[in-house]
Design a protein around this motif. Structure first.
Motif, short mmCIF file in Angstrom:
data_model
loop_
_atom_site.label_atom_id
_atom_site.label_comp_id
_atom_site.label_asym_id
_atom_site.label_seq_id
_atom_site.Cartn_x
_atom_site.Cartn_y
_atom_site.Cartn_z
N TRP A 1 0.88 -1.20 -0.02
CA TRP A 1 -0.07 0.09 -0.15
C TRP A 1 0.66 1.24 0.14
O TRP A 1 0.47 2.18 -0.62
N GLN B 1 -6.31 4.12 6.16
CA GLN B 1 -7.34 4.08 5.45
C GLN B 1 -7.54 2.83 4.27
O GLN B 1 -8.41 2.13 4.28
N PHE B 2 -6.45 2.48 3.66
CA PHE B 2 -6.27 1.84 2.69
C PHE B 2 -6.37 0.19 3.40
O PHE B 2 -7.26 -0.67 3.06
N ARG C 1 -8.00 -0.26 6.28
CA ARG C 1 -9.34 -0.40 6.67
C ARG C 1 -10.17 -0.96 5.67
O ARG C 1 -11.20 -1.87 5.73
N ILE C 2 -10.14 -0.09 4.48
CA ILE C 2 -11.09 -0.62 3.33
C ILE C 2 -10.62 -2.14 2.83
O ILE C 2 -11.70 -2.83 2.73
N MET D 1 -12.20 -4.52 5.17
CA MET D 1 -13.85 -4.20 5.15
C MET D 1 -14.01 -5.40 4.01
O MET D 1 -15.48 -5.89 3.77
N ALA D 2 -13.18 -5.27 2.81
CA ALA D 2 -13.59 -5.86 1.52
C ALA D 2 -13.24 -7.45 1.43
O ALA D 2 -13.88 -7.99 0.60
#
Length: 63
Positions: A9, A35-36, A38-39, A42-43
């Protein structure tokens, strides 16, 4: 499944800075990295969800 590491990332963020001609400070880079992650977390369950072979992943449009 392809799991991105923090280093992946961080590299992506640096590449996007170059492509978009942005200059981010270290604090902004760190926040984007957070943030990456976290995303991606979640994905992950959605991306791991098995699809039945009869299900089409995307709609098929016919004229």
């Amino acid at each position: 499944m392809d799991h991105h590491t923090a280093a992946d990332w961080a590299t992506y963020i640096r590449q996007m800075e170059t492509i978009l001609a942005l200059e981010l400070d270290d604090a902004r880079r760190q926040e984007l990295l957070t943030q990456f992650r976290r995303i991606a977390a979640m994905a992950e369950p959605l991306m791991a969800f098995p699809l039945d072979q009869r299900l089409e992943i995307a709609g098929v449009y016919r004229a």
